[in-house]
Write an enzyme that holds these catalytic residues in place. Sequence first.
Site, short mmCIF file in Angstrom:
data_model
loop_
_atom_site.label_atom_id
_atom_site.label_comp_id
_atom_site.label_asym_id
_atom_site.label_seq_id
_atom_site.Cartn_x
_atom_site.Cartn_y
_atom_site.Cartn_z
N GLU A 96 71.73 39.43 65.79
CA GLU A 96 72.70 39.61 64.71
C GLU A 96 73.71 40.68 65.08
OE1 GLU A 96 70.49 40.17 60.92
OE2 GLU A 96 68.91 39.37 62.20
N CYS A 130 78.36 46.53 63.87
CA CYS A 130 76.98 46.92 64.14
C CYS A 130 76.41 45.97 65.20
CB CYS A 130 76.19 46.83 62.83
SG CYS A 130 74.46 47.24 63.02
N CYS A 137 62.46 43.70 68.45
CA CYS A 137 62.20 45.12 68.74
C CYS A 137 60.70 45.34 68.90
CB CYS A 137 62.74 46.00 67.62
SG CYS A 137 62.62 47.77 68.01
N CYS A 141 58.20 49.63 63.26
CA CYS A 141 58.46 50.30 61.98
C CYS A 141 58.07 49.36 60.83
CB CYS A 141 59.92 50.70 61.88
SG CYS A 141 60.43 51.78 63.24
N CYS A 144 60.81 47.42 58.59
CA CYS A 144 61.94 46.79 59.28
C CYS A 144 61.65 45.34 59.61
CB CYS A 144 62.23 47.57 60.57
SG CYS A 144 63.53 46.81 61.56
N CYS A 360 68.57 44.94 58.42
CA CYS A 360 68.34 44.85 59.86
C CYS A 360 67.32 43.75 60.17
CB CYS A 360 67.83 46.21 60.31
SG CYS A 360 67.25 46.30 61.98
N1 SAH Z 1 66.11 50.90 66.58
C1 SAH Z 1 67.07 51.86 66.22
C2 SAH Z 1 68.39 51.25 65.79
C3 SAH Z 1 68.32 50.00 64.95
S1 SAH Z 1 67.64 50.21 63.32
C4 SAH Z 1 66.53 52.78 65.14
O1 SAH Z 1 65.50 52.47 64.57
O2 SAH Z 1 67.14 53.81 64.89
C5 SAH Z 1 69.00 50.98 62.49
C6 SAH Z 1 68.64 51.67 61.21
O3 SAH Z 1 68.25 50.73 60.21
C7 SAH Z 1 67.47 52.64 61.36
O4 SAH Z 1 67.82 53.91 60.88
C8 SAH Z 1 66.39 52.02 60.51
O5 SAH Z 1 65.58 53.04 59.96
C9 SAH Z 1 67.19 51.27 59.46
N2 SAH Z 1 66.46 50.19 58.80
C10 SAH Z 1 65.59 49.32 59.37
N3 SAH Z 1 65.09 48.48 58.45
C11 SAH Z 1 65.64 48.80 57.26
C12 SAH Z 1 65.52 48.29 55.92
N4 SAH Z 1 64.71 47.27 55.64
N5 SAH Z 1 66.25 48.88 54.95
C13 SAH Z 1 67.08 49.91 55.24
N6 SAH Z 1 67.25 50.41 56.47
C14 SAH Z 1 66.53 49.89 57.49
FE1 SF4 Z 2 63.04 48.72 65.94
FE2 SF4 Z 2 63.60 48.30 63.38
FE3 SF4 Z 2 62.18 50.45 64.09
FE4 SF4 Z 2 64.79 50.33 64.71
S1 SF4 Z 2 63.91 50.40 62.64
S2 SF4 Z 2 63.09 50.94 66.04
S3 SF4 Z 2 65.01 48.11 65.08
S4 SF4 Z 2 61.53 48.31 64.33
#
Ligand code: SAH
Ligand code: SF4
Length: 373
Positions: A96, A130, A137, A141, A144, A360
Site C-alpha cells: 500500500e 506514505c 512486516c 505489533c 497493527c 496501516c
Molecule cells: N514499522 C514502522 C513504520 C510503519 S508503521 C513503525 O512501526 O514505526 C507506522 C506507524 O503506524 C507506527 O507508528 C505504528 O505504531 C502505527 N500504526 C500501526 N498500526 C496502527 C493502527 N491500527 N492504528 C493506528 N496507528 C497504527
Molecule cells: Fe511492523 Fe506494523 Fe509494528 Fe510497524 S507497527 S513495526 S509495520 S507490525
Amino acid sequence: MSDSSKLELLGLNLQGLTAIAEAAQEPSYRGKQLFEAIYRQRQASIDHISTLPTSFRKNLAEAGHSTGFPQIENRFTSIDGTVRYLIRFSDGQTVETVWMPEGDGGEAGDGTEAGDEEQGTRKFSRATICVSSQVGCAVNCQFCMTALLKVQRNLTAGEIVGQILVVLNDHSVDLDRERINLVFMGQGEPFLNYDNFIKAVQLLVEGVGIPESRMTVSTSGIIPRFEDFGSEPIRPKLAISLNASNEADRTRVMPINKKWNLANLIAAAKAFPLRNRERLTFEYVLLGGENDSPENAREVIELLRGLRAKINLIALNPGPGIPYQTPAEERVLAFQQILIRSGIPAFIRRPRGRDIYAACGQLKRMTELVELR
Ligand code: SAH
Ligand code: SF4
C-alpha cells in the site's frame, strides 16, 4: 548484484546507469540522461525517453533492460481526499502507498503545518506520500494489521522509489511548484530493510528531487541501526514508535520490546545525533484501556525528559483481528493535555481515509480476506 537486477534500470544510481551506457558503447553522459529521464522526468518506459538516440533505446531494449515501474492495481479515494493505492510489483506482490493531500493535520514530513499557498493562478498544493518498505512486516505489533500479513519479502530500492514515482505521476505533480513530503510509514520496518531503504532515499534526493528535510522514517525501534542511520550523510528525520509508557506494557503491545527494550531505546534516542533545529518524533498509538491513562501520560513525560522531541498521538485505527479498542475522544484530549502542560509538544494525528480502510496494512489485509472467501 544479480543479473536480473542489472537489467532493471529503476533502482540504479547515476554510477550504475553510466556503466550501462558505457557497456553499450555510448558516451558516459548518456548515463546522466537516463538518470534524469527515469527519476526527474519519471519516464515509465525506455521508449519514451526522447533525449536518447533511437539506436541506444533499441540497444537497451534488446539487451533486456526496462524501467519497470510498478503497476497501480487498485485506487481508493476517500471523501477527505486521501488516495490509497494497492501497488503491484513484477512478481505479483503488492503493497500500500497512500497520498494524503495538505499534509496530515500538521504532520507534514518537514515538520511544518499543513496549508495551502496561492502562487499566481495555480494553487500551490502540498501532500504527504506514505511509502512501504517491505511486503508485510516481521515485527509483531499487536495493534497493527500489517503484522497479520507477516513479512513476505523486502522491497528493492527501485520498488521503494517506484511507489513514489507512480503516485507522483498519477497526480501529475510538478516538484518545482508543489511541496511533497514523504513518510516511510507504510507497510514494513524500514530499519529491517536498511540498505535498500537508504539507497532509495539517495535516489529520491539526488534523482527525483525531494529534499531529505521533507522525509521522515518511522521505526519500531531496531536499535542496532540507530548509529548507522545517525551517520548517514543523507537521511530523513527519525520517528520512533513508542506506543507504551513502561517496559511491561510495551512488551505486551510490541513483543519486539523483549529484544530491544524501552530503556535501551530511550538511551539510543538520547545518543542520536540531531541536526540543527531537528527534533525526534515519537509516535504513540492510543489503545483504549491499555496505554491511554493519565498515569501512562506521566510515565511518557519521564521517559522523554531531556530529549528534544515531539510526540504524535494516534487513536487506534481498529480492524478485524486487532484485540484493542479506539479510546474515547476525551481520553485522547486528556492525554495530550498532560503532555502539553509538561512542555512536550503533543499533536493528535487525524485519522485519514477511514472510509477506505486507511489503517496501516488494512487495505491489503481486507483484500486478502475478500480473496480468501
Ligand atoms: N514499522 C514502522 C513504520 C510503519 S508503521 C513503525 O512501526 O514505526 C507506522 C506507524 O503506524 C507506527 O507508528 C505504528 O505504531 C502505527 N500504526 C500501526 N498500526 C496502527 C493502527 N491500527 N492504528 C493506528 N496507528 C497504527
Ligand atoms: Fe511492523 Fe506494523 Fe509494528 Fe510497524 S507497527 S513495526 S509495520 S507490525
